[in-house]
Scaffold this motif. Structure first.
Motif, short mmCIF file in Angstrom:
data_model
loop_
_atom_site.label_atom_id
_atom_site.label_comp_id
_atom_site.label_asym_id
_atom_site.label_seq_id
_atom_site.Cartn_x
_atom_site.Cartn_y
_atom_site.Cartn_z
N VAL A 105 47.85 32.96 32.64
CA VAL A 105 46.45 32.62 32.39
C VAL A 105 45.67 32.55 33.70
CG1 VAL A 105 44.92 30.78 31.57
CG2 VAL A 105 46.86 31.49 30.18
N SER A 106 46.24 31.91 34.70
CA SER A 106 45.53 31.80 35.98
C SER A 106 45.40 33.16 36.66
CB SER A 106 46.20 30.78 36.90
OG SER A 106 47.54 31.12 37.13
N SER A 107 46.38 34.02 36.52
CA SER A 107 46.27 35.36 37.08
C SER A 107 45.18 36.17 36.39
CB SER A 107 47.61 36.10 36.98
OG SER A 107 48.56 35.47 37.79
N LEU A 108 45.10 36.05 35.07
CA LEU A 108 44.05 36.75 34.34
C LEU A 108 42.67 36.20 34.71
CD1 LEU A 108 45.69 37.19 30.82
CD2 LEU A 108 45.35 38.92 32.59
N LEU A 109 42.58 34.88 34.89
CA LEU A 109 41.32 34.29 35.33
C LEU A 109 40.95 34.80 36.72
CD1 LEU A 109 39.01 32.30 34.83
CD2 LEU A 109 40.45 30.52 35.80
N GLY A 110 41.94 34.93 37.59
CA GLY A 110 41.71 35.51 38.91
C GLY A 110 41.20 36.94 38.82
N VAL A 146 39.40 38.17 36.35
CA VAL A 146 38.00 38.11 35.90
C VAL A 146 37.09 37.81 37.08
CG1 VAL A 146 36.37 36.81 34.48
CG2 VAL A 146 38.55 37.52 33.51
N ILE A 147 37.49 36.86 37.92
CA ILE A 147 36.69 36.53 39.11
C ILE A 147 36.61 37.74 40.03
CG2 ILE A 147 36.62 35.10 41.19
CD1 ILE A 147 37.90 32.86 39.45
N ALA A 148 37.73 38.43 40.23
CA ALA A 148 37.73 39.63 41.07
C ALA A 148 36.83 40.71 40.47
CB ALA A 148 39.15 40.16 41.23
N GLY A 149 36.82 40.84 39.16
CA GLY A 149 35.95 41.82 38.52
C GLY A 149 34.48 41.52 38.73
N VAL A 150 34.11 40.25 38.59
CA VAL A 150 32.71 39.86 38.82
C VAL A 150 32.32 40.11 40.27
CG1 VAL A 150 31.14 37.88 38.86
CG2 VAL A 150 32.67 38.21 36.90
N LEU A 151 33.21 39.76 41.19
CA LEU A 151 32.92 40.00 42.61
C LEU A 151 32.83 41.50 42.92
CD1 LEU A 151 35.09 37.24 44.30
CD2 LEU A 151 32.60 37.30 44.08
N SER A 152 33.61 42.31 42.22
CA SER A 152 33.53 43.76 42.40
C SER A 152 32.19 44.30 41.93
CB SER A 152 34.66 44.45 41.65
OG SER A 152 35.90 44.08 42.19
N ILE A 153 31.71 43.76 40.84
CA ILE A 153 30.37 44.16 40.36
C ILE A 153 29.32 43.77 41.39
CG2 ILE A 153 28.61 43.70 38.60
CD1 ILE A 153 30.96 43.44 36.58
N ILE A 154 29.46 42.59 41.97
CA ILE A 154 28.51 42.14 43.00
C ILE A 154 28.54 43.08 44.21
CG2 ILE A 154 28.04 40.30 44.68
CD1 ILE A 154 28.91 38.32 42.46
N ALA A 155 29.74 43.48 44.64
CA ALA A 155 29.85 44.41 45.78
C ALA A 155 29.16 45.73 45.47
CB ALA A 155 31.31 44.64 46.14
#
Length: 169
Positions: free
Chosen positions: A136-141, A143-152
């Motif tokens: 669960v924590s890896s999947l949450l990580g 999601v955070i990485a995906g949002v940050l990728s969109i920001i980049a």
């Protein structure tokens, strides 16, 4: 960059690394203007942040539910073996399922080996809880990485859009 965004949400895919490479290639082709350097700097910073998040997410999730070092080491070993496809019981799904199930199996086995003072049922329960927390924590990580990728990607588009030459009509 679209592949990088998708890859950031999917475990074991390079995500933000593809975005950094795309920006670097854009800079090499179009010239490293100040706009490209800003976008590249933001993407590299996000790459470093997401790398830290990937490693810390599983660790902190396991620690939160009381995992031992053995469970955490087992999860890392299982994740690597699953990612490399060394789990023969997975006929479908390849490295993605191997990554998830490998870390679960590794955490479970690590806790089973370490917690010998507990009864078998209690060890199984703790091993299952640790493995679920890691997934669960890896999947949450991710999601955070995906949002940050969109920001980049958005930063790249905003900074370089005015400098992009329009095609001749």
């Amino acid at each position: 960059m679209v592949a990088g965004i998708v890859g950031a949400f999917v475990p074991a895919f390079p995500g933000i690394g593809l975005i950094v490479a795309a920006i670097a290639i854009w800079g090499a082709v179009s010239g490293f203007s100040q706009a490209v350097l800003i976008a590249l700097g933001v993407a590299i910073a996000i790459f470093l942040i997401t790398t830290a998040i990937d490693y810390l997410a599983g660790y902190l999730g396991a620690k939160k539910v009381g995992a031992s070092n053995w469970g955490q080491i087992g999860a890392i070993i299982g994740m690597i073996l699953g990612l490399l496809g060394l789990l023969p019981a997975l006929p479908v799904g390849g490295p993605i399922f191997g990554l998830l199930f490998g870390s679960m199996i590794g955490a479970f086995l690590g806790e089973m080996l370490y917690r010998r003072d507990l009864a078998l049922a209690a060890r199984c329960k703790l091993g299952a809880k640790v493995s679920l927390a890691i997934v669960v924590s890896s999947l949450l990580g991710n999601v955070i990485a995906g949002v940050l990728s969109i920001i980049a990607t958005v930063v790249f588009l905003i900074t370089t859009w005015p400098t992009a030459m329009s095609p001749a009509l």
